[in-house]
Design a protein around this motif. Structure first.
Motif, short mmCIF file in Angstrom:
data_model
loop_
_atom_site.label_atom_id
_atom_site.label_comp_id
_atom_site.label_asym_id
_atom_site.label_seq_id
_atom_site.Cartn_x
_atom_site.Cartn_y
_atom_site.Cartn_z
N ALA A 54 -15.36 -61.30 -42.27
CA ALA A 54 -14.10 -62.03 -42.09
C ALA A 54 -12.93 -61.06 -41.95
CB ALA A 54 -13.87 -62.97 -43.28
N ASP A 55 -12.94 -59.99 -42.74
CA ASP A 55 -11.89 -58.97 -42.62
C ASP A 55 -11.91 -58.32 -41.24
OD1 ASP A 55 -10.99 -59.45 -45.15
OD2 ASP A 55 -12.03 -57.74 -46.06
N LEU A 56 -13.09 -57.99 -40.77
CA LEU A 56 -13.21 -57.39 -39.44
C LEU A 56 -12.75 -58.36 -38.36
CD1 LEU A 56 -16.61 -55.48 -39.61
CD2 LEU A 56 -14.33 -54.50 -39.50
N ARG B 38 -10.58 -60.84 -38.67
CA ARG B 38 -9.13 -60.95 -38.71
C ARG B 38 -8.46 -59.73 -38.10
NH1 ARG B 38 -8.70 -61.42 -44.24
NH2 ARG B 38 -10.47 -62.77 -44.45
N ALA B 39 -8.99 -58.56 -38.40
CA ALA B 39 -8.40 -57.33 -37.85
C ALA B 39 -8.54 -57.28 -36.34
CB ALA B 39 -9.06 -56.11 -38.48
N MET B 40 -9.70 -57.66 -35.84
CA MET B 40 -9.91 -57.64 -34.38
C MET B 40 -9.06 -58.71 -33.71
SD MET B 40 -13.96 -56.88 -34.36
CE MET B 40 -14.18 -56.87 -32.61
N ASN B 41 -8.88 -59.86 -34.35
CA ASN B 41 -8.04 -60.91 -33.78
C ASN B 41 -6.59 -60.46 -33.73
OD1 ASN B 41 -7.35 -63.36 -32.70
ND2 ASN B 41 -7.14 -64.37 -34.69
N GLY B 42 -6.13 -59.76 -34.78
CA GLY B 42 -4.77 -59.24 -34.79
C GLY B 42 -4.54 -58.22 -33.69
N ILE B 43 -5.52 -57.39 -33.44
CA ILE B 43 -5.42 -56.40 -32.36
C ILE B 43 -5.35 -57.11 -31.01
CG2 ILE B 43 -6.65 -54.54 -31.19
CD1 ILE B 43 -7.70 -53.69 -33.96
N ALA B 44 -6.17 -58.16 -30.85
CA ALA B 44 -6.16 -58.91 -29.59
C ALA B 44 -4.82 -59.58 -29.35
CB ALA B 44 -7.29 -59.93 -29.58
N VAL B 45 -4.22 -60.14 -30.42
CA VAL B 45 -2.91 -60.79 -30.28
C VAL B 45 -1.85 -59.77 -29.90
CG1 VAL B 45 -1.10 -61.97 -31.58
CG2 VAL B 45 -3.46 -62.72 -31.79
N GLN B 46 -1.88 -58.60 -30.53
CA GLN B 46 -0.91 -57.55 -30.19
C GLN B 46 -1.07 -57.09 -28.75
OE1 GLN B 46 -1.39 -54.47 -33.05
NE2 GLN B 46 -0.36 -55.60 -34.69
N ASP B 47 -2.32 -56.97 -28.30
CA ASP B 47 -2.55 -56.56 -26.91
C ASP B 47 -2.03 -57.62 -25.95
OD1 ASP B 47 -3.65 -54.18 -27.60
OD2 ASP B 47 -5.73 -54.82 -27.42
N ASP C 111 -18.55 -46.40 -38.59
CA ASP C 111 -18.47 -47.73 -37.97
C ASP C 111 -19.81 -48.45 -38.06
OD1 ASP C 111 -15.84 -47.32 -37.36
OD2 ASP C 111 -16.20 -46.83 -35.24
N GLU C 112 -20.89 -47.72 -37.86
CA GLU C 112 -22.23 -48.32 -37.95
C GLU C 112 -22.52 -48.80 -39.38
OE1 GLU C 112 -25.82 -49.67 -36.53
OE2 GLU C 112 -24.20 -48.79 -35.36
N ARG C 113 -22.14 -47.99 -40.37
CA ARG C 113 -22.34 -48.40 -41.76
C ARG C 113 -21.49 -49.63 -42.09
NH1 ARG C 113 -22.64 -42.80 -42.64
NH2 ARG C 113 -20.42 -42.66 -43.11
N THR C 114 -20.24 -49.65 -41.62
CA THR C 114 -19.38 -50.80 -41.87
C THR C 114 -19.94 -52.06 -41.22
OG1 THR C 114 -17.47 -49.34 -41.98
CG2 THR C 114 -17.01 -51.67 -41.65
N TRP C 115 -20.42 -51.92 -39.99
CA TRP C 115 -20.97 -53.09 -39.29
C TRP C 115 -22.23 -53.60 -39.99
CZ3 TRP C 115 -19.39 -56.70 -36.34
CH2 TRP C 115 -20.30 -57.52 -35.67
N ASN C 116 -23.09 -52.69 -40.44
CA ASN C 116 -24.30 -53.12 -41.16
C ASN C 116 -23.94 -53.80 -42.48
OD1 ASN C 116 -26.14 -52.30 -39.24
ND2 ASN C 116 -26.32 -50.24 -40.09
N ALA C 117 -22.91 -53.29 -43.15
CA ALA C 117 -22.47 -53.95 -44.38
C ALA C 117 -21.87 -55.31 -44.06
CB ALA C 117 -21.45 -53.07 -45.10
#
Length: 147
Positions: free
Chosen positions: A128-130, A132-141, A113-119
């Motif tokens: 942008a991918d992250l 969108r993914a986090m927004n989709g998780i928030a909508v599902q919640d 996760d740390e490597r992905t965040w630094n990238a």
């Protein structure tokens, strides 16, 4: 006149190689085996040893003239401890290995996760991918908690 010197000195220090090999051997020893027999035996030996030390302290207090009886009682404690502590030691070893495996997986996930965040900090597409993914998780919640 100019000449060349060809030295045949090793490129890597032999002490460093030995320390590296020893560290790898310890790492292989620690996480290597696929069975629990070694860890369970180690836990059993530690438990029996501690029990024998305590029994020896009690026996020394009253064994002034009864050395043979004290020796027999000490061995009785040792064999009883081996018989009674074998199963708990095996279960404890399994629990320790499971906890170590889960900790290692969590540590690897956190590093990834740390490597992905630094990238993502350096690449807008990943961010942008992250997002969108986090927004989709928030909508599902939000949909899940709707009354």
């Amino acid at each position: 006149m100019t000449g060349f010197v060809h030295a045949n000195d090793p490129v890597v220090h032999l002490g460093v190689q030995r320390v590296g090999a020893a560290a790898q051997a310890v790492k292989d020893l620690q996480f290597g085996g696929n069975g629990l027999r070694g860890t369970a035996s180690l836990l059993l030996a530690a438990g029996v040893s501690a029990l024998l030390v305590v029994a020896n302290q009690f026996i020394e207090a009253w064994s002034d003239g009864h050395l043979l009886a004290a020796w027999m009682l000490l061995w009785l404690v040792a064999f009883a401890a081996l018989a009674l502590l074998a199963t708990p030691a095996r279960h404890g070893a399994a629990l320790l290995r499971r906890a170590a495996r889960l900790w290692d997986q969590a540590r690897r996930r956190a590093a990834e996760d740390e490597r992905t965040w630094n990238a993502a900090l350096h690449d807008a597409r990943i961010m942008a991918d992250l997002s969108r993914a986090m927004n989709g998780i928030a909508v599902q919640d939000a949909r899940r908690y709707r009354f």
